[in-house]
Design an enzyme around this catalytic site. Sequence first.
Site, short mmCIF file in Angstrom:
data_model
loop_
_atom_site.label_atom_id
_atom_site.label_comp_id
_atom_site.label_asym_id
_atom_site.label_seq_id
_atom_site.Cartn_x
_atom_site.Cartn_y
_atom_site.Cartn_z
N SER A 1 52.96 -62.95 -12.35
CA SER A 1 51.51 -62.83 -12.51
C SER A 1 50.76 -63.69 -11.49
CB SER A 1 51.08 -63.26 -13.91
OG SER A 1 51.82 -62.55 -14.87
N1 SAM Z 1 55.33 -64.25 -16.88
C1 SAM Z 1 56.09 -63.62 -15.84
C2 SAM Z 1 56.26 -64.51 -14.64
O1 SAM Z 1 55.70 -65.57 -14.62
O2 SAM Z 1 57.00 -64.11 -13.74
C3 SAM Z 1 55.47 -62.33 -15.38
C4 SAM Z 1 55.83 -61.25 -16.22
S1 SAM Z 1 55.53 -59.63 -15.78
C5 SAM Z 1 53.83 -59.53 -15.55
C6 SAM Z 1 55.81 -58.90 -17.36
C7 SAM Z 1 57.24 -58.89 -17.80
O3 SAM Z 1 57.29 -58.37 -19.11
C8 SAM Z 1 58.14 -58.00 -16.98
O4 SAM Z 1 59.15 -58.76 -16.41
C9 SAM Z 1 58.68 -56.98 -17.98
O5 SAM Z 1 60.03 -56.64 -17.74
C10 SAM Z 1 58.54 -57.73 -19.28
N2 SAM Z 1 58.47 -56.92 -20.51
C11 SAM Z 1 57.83 -55.77 -20.75
N3 SAM Z 1 58.01 -55.41 -22.03
C12 SAM Z 1 58.77 -56.36 -22.61
C13 SAM Z 1 59.28 -56.56 -23.92
N4 SAM Z 1 59.05 -55.70 -24.92
N5 SAM Z 1 60.02 -57.65 -24.14
C14 SAM Z 1 60.28 -58.52 -23.18
N6 SAM Z 1 59.84 -58.39 -21.93
C15 SAM Z 1 59.08 -57.33 -21.65
#
Ligand code: SAM
Length: 671
Positions: free
Chosen positions: A62
């Site tokens: 993000s």
């Molecule tokens: N906070 C992260 C970082 O600092 O790198 C950024 C995350 S990214 C915007 C969102 C993440 O949510 C992705 O890696 C995606 O694979 C994960 N995601 C989506 N649905 C999910 C779920 N139900 N459970 C766990 N992870 C999930």
Amino acid sequence: MSSFEQRRRHMVDAQLARRGVRDAHVLNAMRSVPREEFVSPGLAEFAYEDAPLPIAEGQTISQPFIVAEMIEAGEVKPGDKVLEVGAGSGYAAAVLGQIADRVYGIERHPGLVDAARERFQRLDYRNIELRVGDGSQGWAEAAPFDAILVAAGGPRVPEALKAQLAIGGRLVIPVGSERAQTLLKITRVSEDEYREEERGLVAFVPLIGEHGWSEGHGLGRGLGRGPSSGAKPGSQAHTLEEMIADAAEPLPDLDDPRFGALFDRWANCRVVLLGEASHGTSEFYCARAAITRHLVEKHGFTIVAVEADWPDAAAVDRYVRHRPGPATGELPFQRFPTWMWRNAEVAGLVEWMRAHNETVTEPEWRAGFHGLDLYNLRGSIAAVLDYLDRVDPGAARAARERYGCLTPWQRDPATYGRAVLTQGYRTCEAAVIEQCQALLRKQLEYAQQDQESFLDAAQNARLIASAERYYRIMYYGGAESWNLRDTHMFETLEHLLAAKGEGAKAVVWAHNSHIGDARFTDMGITREELNLGQLCRERFGKEAALIGFGTHSGTVAAASDWGGDMEVKRVLPSRTDSYERLCHAAGLPRFLLDLGEDKHPDLRQKLLHPRLERFIGVIYRPETELWSHYSEASLPQQFDAYVWFDETTAVTPLGPEHAKPGTPETYPFGV
Ligand code: SAM
């Protein structure tokens, strides 16, 4: 201090503190976690840009501001136990770990979890536990949590997550459609009572899981025309793109007289500023020409002021206003990028202005074509000397001596700043200012002979003084040289308005980055840059109209590097998290969106939260498009209106390098 550390500190000050993040825990934590360690080595240099970046599995880390905003919204403090859903690269979890006692992170992609664990080990972050799984169900064994942050957007708030909050705990989660969500903060007030608060619009990747979207969802994200193609005026619009479609005023063909008439609402403004999202898009030039013709013909605008060099535009001005030109004038617009003003679209307007002016009997009502920019130092020096040779040969000798200081740098003024700073060459500042003052002191005497020629020479002398300073400080980089250039453009516009007398009105053509109010873009917020649009608003208030332009895809005339050849390049479809994609999803080929405060208050409110906007200049690099061409802005505050062309094409260049062999060089006229 390492350069990454320096950039990190600057990122915290410029992108977070200045945008209103106040929590000292958050600011300190963001100052300490090395974001460059959480992206692939190839992207490390972009780690402190104000943008999300790609990580493996098609996911993103993000944007720093969003990470800070979510942690601040979650009121995370020392002693807390926190859950992060969607741990991705592990960056946000690492920042949380600097504040809270214990952090639990869930990520659905095993590869991302492995990479994040390895980073935590390397950086010795020991209070974070990660697991692979569906975070929409939470982590019941570790509950209750003081805060739960969800970094992916779902259709609704999962009850399981609410249930895993401690009393007083905070859940921060984006909820909405696949394209845009509202960031919600939910506080558990008691065993079965929750308080909900909206924190603005955001665009996250989808939350995939039992309480999120189903697997495979979003594969076609934003690729279609959007659900609003069939939305009818007056219908109940639900999504943002439907609201845009409802508010959009379809534009007729470019040569239809009704095109210009749609802009009548700004006819009483002193200045109407028309932008462009690239320097090489035919539709932007043609639309601005149609609006300009209408404002000149029907509403008495007599100044067309463009982001071009003064001496070059002056040659065109003489042509359109039927004034005699100096015998030895150079052909205008020889400097890179020639296609910006030597193109068929501009030539069409120039010919129209000349024909129109022929029908105007009072010379002061003829519309002039003027340049606001300061790059053609050599052309301006030649013009001042040429003028003085004609009106005052003694003064011309003195001017030659003063401008002689700049002679070594005239062909390549960019090297002047470096020479002055690093090799101790004397600066020419005093000489050029003295020359400008000497000319202005003789205004009464010179202007008696020929007012127009005096104004032209005076503007060239001012330009030389601005350009000397511009090239000197350009060497430092940073906001100061940009600000000097835009301030010079604004002052030139003011001089033009003053010279034409009370009530004079101007149409301005310049890139969106110059005419969209910088205070509501990253330029102003994080880089301390101001611009022409902002200065016009501050000076003229509601009598300045700032009209931006945008496109989804098509072709554009641009180079790959500064000074390179013009190429016709394909413009990538706009990003799903951009304003452009919202306009594309509205499903209309071209439209005007009036962003006036009283026009569409609900839509305006929903568009306020900053999102990405594309800026293509004379260079276009699709390979690094996000970092090279996208920047955040709040569209309804940046512009008073937005003109949209969904599909666009490159301008037709007329520069010497594009002429057919044997064709004489006559742009835009046979001088
Ligand atoms: N906070 C992260 C970082 O600092 O790198 C950024 C995350 S990214 C915007 C969102 C993440 O949510 C992705 O890696 C995606 O694979 C994960 N995601 C989506 N649905 C999910 C779920 N139900 N459970 C766990 N992870 C999930």
